[in-house]
Structure formats: C-alpha cells, structure tokens
Write a protein that holds these residues in place. Structure first.
Motif, PDB file in Angstrom:
ATOM      1  N   TYR A  27       0.832  -1.189   0.000  1.00 36.39           N
ATOM      2  CA  TYR A  27       0.000   0.000   0.000  1.00 36.39           C
ATOM      3  C   TYR A  27       0.878   1.255   0.000  1.00 36.39           C
ATOM      4  N   ARG A  29       0.982   4.975   1.418  1.00 36.70           N
ATOM      5  CA  ARG A  29       0.352   5.773   2.462  1.00 36.70           C
ATOM      6  C   ARG A  29       0.898   7.195   2.471  1.00 36.70           C
ATOM      7  N   ARG A  38      -6.637   7.393   3.518  1.00 37.45           N
ATOM      8  CA  ARG A  38      -6.838   6.008   3.086  1.00 37.45           C
ATOM      9  C   ARG A  38      -5.746   5.617   2.098  1.00 37.45           C
ATOM     10  N   PRO A  39      -5.053   4.515   2.353  1.00 35.50           N
ATOM     11  CA  PRO A  39      -3.924   4.137   1.491  1.00 35.50           C
ATOM     12  C   PRO A  39      -4.379   3.670   0.117  1.00 35.50           C
ATOM     13  N   VAL A  40      -3.461   3.747  -0.834  1.00 37.47           N
ATOM     14  CA  VAL A  40      -3.711   3.257  -2.189  1.00 37.47           C
ATOM     15  C   VAL A  40      -3.143   1.846  -2.294  1.00 37.47           C
ATOM     16  N   TYR A  41      -3.983   0.922  -2.702  1.00 36.06           N
ATOM     17  CA  TYR A  41      -3.551  -0.471  -2.842  1.00 36.06           C
ATOM     18  C   TYR A  41      -2.726  -0.631  -4.120  1.00 36.06           C
ATOM     19  N   LEU A  42      -1.504  -1.144  -3.972  1.00 38.66           N
ATOM     20  CA  LEU A  42      -0.602  -1.306  -5.106  1.00 38.66           C
ATOM     21  C   LEU A  42      -0.579  -2.728  -5.651  1.00 38.66           C
ATOM     22  N   ALA A  61       4.070   2.147  -7.965  1.00 38.74           N
ATOM     23  CA  ALA A  61       3.589   3.505  -7.679  1.00 38.74           C
ATOM     24  C   ALA A  61       4.089   4.482  -8.736  1.00 38.74           C
ATOM     25  N   ARG A  64       2.223   4.062 -12.079  1.00 40.15           N
ATOM     26  CA  ARG A  64       0.857   4.595 -12.032  1.00 40.15           C
ATOM     27  C   ARG A  64       0.824   6.109 -11.869  1.00 40.15           C
ATOM     28  N   LEU A  66       1.793   7.898  -9.308  1.00 42.86           N
ATOM     29  CA  LEU A  66       1.388   8.313  -7.974  1.00 42.86           C
ATOM     30  C   LEU A  66       2.477   9.102  -7.252  1.00 42.86           C
TER      31      LEU A  66
END
Length: 226
Positions: A27, A29, A38-42, A61, A64, A66
């Motif tokens: 994730y 964070r 809320r974390p981003v699921y990787l 990450a 994408r 991010l």
C-alpha cells in the motif's frame, strides 16, 4: 503525492502480511494536515526479501504516476524523486526472483550453467545464465525496464526521462543480441512474466540441439564388422 491546490505530501510504502494466506499486499500511504489518509492499494508482491518487495511496490507507484518529482533532488541525480532512488537501490542487478526461479527450473532438469557470466570479454554485457560450452546466453528481462509491450506502463511523471531510459535499454538489448550473434553466441531473452518452467524447457531444448550439432558425426562404416 499531489494533494491538489499546490499541496504535496510525502508518501511511504507499507507491506501487510495476510494472516491466513501469508500473501503480502503493498500500500502507498501519506498524510494530509496531520491525518493519515486512506492508502492506495498497489497489489500483491511475492518476492523473497522485504527489500525486493518494497522495490516492486515503489515501481508500481511510479508506473501509475502516484509519485511526484522531489524539488529537493540534486541536479546531479538522474532519479526524479526519492521514491525512484529508493526503487533503484532496491532493484537488484542480479539474483532477482525471476532469475532464481528460472535457475531452479534449469537445475531440476539437470542443467549446469554459469551465473552472471560475461560472454564476450571485450563487451560489458553480463548474461544472467550462460552455457559457455554451446555458447548460449540467457537474459531475464524485467517488463518495466526493458519495455515489455504487454506490461510496461509509462510513468505519469517525468515521462520523457523514463521513455528515453527504457528505449535506451531496448536499443542496448538489440545491440547486445547483434554482438553475441556475430561472435557465435545464441542470445535468449526471457521476460519476467514468462512461466519459468516453460522458459526452462525452451532453453534446455536449445542447449541440447546445439550440443548435438557440435558433436562430430561418427562414420558407421569405420565400425562395421568385416
């Protein structure tokens, strides 16, 4: 990360191990005004070491888009952000999980080979697996770094840099293949997404075929019974 309205936040990667399945999820964070968002699921990672899993998570990450460039990055650094530099440090040049899985499959089939072998002394190219006797050099290519048409996704930040970097790697791969072929070697490229068992079968077949061609034919008439 870009929080909008010109605001940014530093992010970190967290690895979580599922209690029942022991699968590892990654994730991204970050915090905004002191509150953790809320974390981003990787996605799931399944490398053998924490370092490799962290490197893979950062790579995802980056792909994408991010991760944003770090304004404090020195001009002498070619990495666009601290997360990129972390990924570079964690990204091994040898003994990656795909390489070890392939070597395991080859060894179980009775193959004996050299690891991290330089086929041509005058050329700075290192094969991940090599069979010097029959001149077969195997390279296990990462989908992102070598521009896999099916899985490579250009990062959303600093796109020009990454495109030049990956295109340069692809050109280098082509030059390596050409140099090896001209010197009598057979280069074999294996993508990290390929099934290691299938790749091992193909390599073993190639090695056996080249070994058979290299064995002098025996004239049966010389051994005929008078």
């Amino acid at each position: 990360m870009d929080l909008g309205e010109g605001r940014r936040a530093r992010a970190s990667v967290e690895l979580k191990v599922l209690a029942k399945t022991r699968r590892i999820r990654a994730y991204l964070r970050w915090s905004d005004k002191g509150s953790t968002r809320r974390p981003v699921y990787l996605g799931e990672v399944e490398n053998e070491t924490r370092r490799e899993n962290l490197a893979e998570a950062w790579r995802r990450a980056i792909e994408r888009g991010l991760v944003l460039p770090d304004e404090e990055t020195p001009d002498t650094s070619w990495a666009a952000s601290r997360s990129v530099r972390a990924s570079m440090r964690g990204n091994r040049s040898r003994d990656t999980s795909p390489e070890k899985l392939l070597r395991k499959q080859l060894y179980e089939r009775g193959a004996r080979y050299r690891v991290s072998h330089r086929p041509l002394p005058g050329l700075r190219r290192t094969a991940d697996v090599a069979f010097p006797g029959v001149r077969v050099a195997v390279f296990v290519d990462g989908c992102f770094w070598h521009g896999c048409v099916d899985h490579c996704r250009w990062p959303g930040t600093n796109e020009e840099f990454w495109r030049n970097k990956i295109e340069g790697n692809r050109a280098r791969d082509a030059e390596t293949n050409r140099a090896l072929k001209e010197s009598g070697w057979t280069p074999v490229r294996v993508w990290e997404h390929e099934d290691p068992a299938d790749a091992a079968d193909k390599i073993i077949s190639l090695v056996r075929a080249k070994r058979h061609l290299a064995t002098p034919a025996v004239d049966a008439s010389q051994h005929a019974v008078p």
